[in-house]
Design an enzyme around this catalytic site. Structure first.
Site, PDB file in Angstrom:
ATOM      1  CD  GLU A 323      -3.125   0.862   2.150  1.00  0.00           C
ATOM      2  OE1 GLU A 323      -4.062   0.104   1.847  1.00  0.00           O
ATOM      3  OE2 GLU A 323      -3.045   1.439   3.245  1.00  0.00           O
ATOM      4  CG  HIS A 352       7.280 -29.908   3.235  1.00  0.00           C
ATOM      5  ND1 HIS A 352       7.667 -31.183   2.891  1.00  0.00           N
ATOM      6  CD2 HIS A 352       8.035 -29.564   4.314  1.00  0.00           C
ATOM      7  CE1 HIS A 352       8.594 -31.607   3.736  1.00  0.00           C
ATOM      8  NE2 HIS A 352       8.837 -30.640   4.606  1.00  0.00           N
ATOM      9  CE  LYS A 469     -11.461   2.589   2.268  1.00  0.00           C
ATOM     10  NZ  LYS A 469     -11.021   3.522   3.325  1.00  0.00           N
TER      11      LYS A 469
END
Length: 541
Positions: A323, A352, A469
């Site tokens: 950000e 793994h 937003k």
């Protein structure tokens, strides 16, 4: 760059940065920067140091919003540019400590007259990632309160968190939102309030706000008589707010030593202010990021902590780094598309999971290993016990513990990557304590600030987040129009409804919204299937 073991040892000795004052060292010897790299970067690095000094002195470091950037003052209030800010920080810290003490001692009780034993934290982004990371890193069986989170607007996620709470009447809720208008947090607050109401409880008598003065949330807290309000300042961004009330309040309520968190960060700030790049671990991190990505973020950062308690650190760093640095324009307004992608797991689970690709796949990353020397836990350290815990002391083979294997896998993975031309940085901490967590937070905050100066971007705004937003709000507006249309008794396909509500350019949004509405019973929308999903007819039941 291929090196022999002898050459690598010489390089290790040359480039190892040790910082005894903060219990940390940084090894950049497995980054293949050329011999003249530090000389070439000396002038830009000195400019970055100067910019950081100005930021800490109160310069408008966030020009878009005309704001100072002051998260460094949170752990050293005497460095603030004026006495009022200094006093506000100190007063807030004292208030956090007193409130936590009052909760722990039972001076402040639930409306049922019983002590609070559980904590629900409602926030999103920086208002949740930092507190979650610290909670997970430092939790012990002796925590003063069990901590739960609403960190999204997913109703199923909220129900899962509520189901994990053993006794709602004994639960304190902290709602965190600077503006008070963040929809995800607002929705979580409403869900929590509904749960308290269903249990016959007054939400306000269990609620605390961390918010901006005069915000929507602040007004709600005042009108409903919440237990307490703590401030969020406009000069502290969400992703750098962990050492404000945002993170310190949940940590203090959990029982974590917040003075140690702050001390680790303060000492790290001091250690990373020096202009001598070779001795400054934050400057070295910033330079390695610049080198690895050619100053353009061309390689991802893979964070591999070899400690289970640091699993969430990569998620925390995703927001802090991405950000802050993921920007379309530089400070001059040029299109640059900057950023560093961050992802991670934990060692040796990563071995793994995806080390196969890291070693033999696309070489589009650099690794950041985080090693903790001590196998003892924060629990044993906080209790003053100088011996390893039960599992740390267990020999799984003659003269070998599980911790020895973890260390072996760390070295093995790092060597396997290096032998195949994959670059890495290693951060080594002596132990994992609240002080260490404060150190790691401050180290990466400073590295982000310095790197932002090197690439000439504003690390302290987030226009892309705001765009998302606004787009989400537009979807909700269309949804309301759809429902109003269908409730008149009309029906139709997505295309027909889009035309009817005057949104033909948003037909895809209408289609996706109708599909969601029909899948959930709340709004009572019926989907009548057709030969093609796109021909489905929708109506209000």
């Amino acid at each position: 760059m291929s090196t022999t073991p002898t050459q690598q040892w010489a390089r290790y000795k040359q480039f190892l940065c040790t910082c005894p004052s903060i219990g940390l060292s940084l090894d950049i010897s497995r980054m293949n920067f050329p011999d003249d790299f530090f000389d070439k970067m000396k002038a830009p690095m000195q400019k970055a140091f100067t910019a950081m000094d100005a930021l800490e002195a109160g310069a408008i470091a966030n020009p878009d919003e005309k704001r100072m950037v002051g998260h460094y003052w949170l752990r050293d209030p005497d460095r603030t540019p004026n006495p009022q800010l200094r006093d506000e920080i100190k007063t807030t810290l004292a208030s956090i400590k007193q409130f936590a003490s009052d909760i722990h001692t039972g001076k402040i009780k639930s409306e049922s007259g019983i002590p609070f034993t559980e904590l629900l934290v409602i926030g999103i982004g920086g208002s949740a990632l930092g507190p979650q990371f610290v909670r997970d890193a430092l939790t012990t069986p002796h925590d003063r309160m069990r901590v739960h989170f609403f960190d999204n607007t997913d109703p199923d996620g909220m129900d899962r968190a509520l189901s994990a709470i053993e006794d709602l009447p004994e639960t304190l809720t902290v709602v965190i939102s600077k503006s008070g208008g963040t929809k995800e947090t607002r929705n979580g607050m409403l869900a929590a309030a509904a749960a308290y109401k269903a249990a016959g409880l007054d939400f306000g008598k269990h609620a605390v706000a961390v918010t901006g003065d005069g915000s929507e949330l602040d007004k709600v807290a005042v009108s409903e008589g919440w237990l307490k309000r703590f401030p969020m300042w406009d000069w502290v961004g969400g992703r750098t707010s962990e050492l404000s009330a945002v993170g310190l309040l949940p940590a203090a309520l959990q029982g974590i030593d917040i003075d140690a968190l702050l001390a680790g960060a303060k000492d790290t700030d001091f250690a990373t202010r020096m202009y001598d790049t070779a001795k400054n671990p934050a400057a070295l991190l910033a330079l390695m990021w610049f080198y690895a990505g050619n100053g353009k973020g061309q390689k991802d950062m893979v964070v591999l902590p070899y400690k289970d308690r640091l699993l969430l650190f990569s998620r925390y760093l995703q927001q802090l780094v991405m950000e802050s640095l993921g920007k379309e324009k530089d400070l001059a307004g040029n299109i640059v598309h900057q950023g560093i992608a961050v992802y991670g797991n934990k060692g040796s689970t990563d071995q793994h999971a995806y080390v196969q690709q890291l070693r033999e796949g696309v070489n589009n990353f650099f690794a950041t290993f985080i090693e903790v020397l001590s196998d003892t836990t924060p629990m044993s350290q906080s209790l003053g016990i100088a011996i390893p815990g039960q599992s740390a002391a267990l020999l799984v083979e003659p003269d070998v513990t599980s911790g020895d294997y973890l260390h072996g896998f760390y070295q093995g993975t790092r060597t396997a990557l290096h032998s195949n031309g994959r670059e890495s940085i290693t951060i080594t901490a002596n132990e994992l304590t609240p002080r260490t967590i404060g150190t790691l937070i401050a180290l990466f905050e400073r590295a982000v600030g310095l790197y932002a100066s090197l690439i000439n971007i504003n690390a302290y705004h987030q226009p892309g987040v705001e765009a998302g937003k606004k787009a989400a709000t537009a979807v909700i507006t269309i949804q309301k129009k759809i429902l109003a249309h269908l409730r008149t008794g009309k029906s139709g396909t997505a295309e027909e409804i889009a035309q009817a509500i005057g949104a033909p350019d948003d037909t895809e949004t209408v289609h996706l919204t109708l599909r969601h509405l029909a899948a959930n019973p709340t709004h009572k929308i019926l989907a009548t299937p057709a030969d093609s999903p796109l021909a489905t007819t929708y109506s209000s039941t």
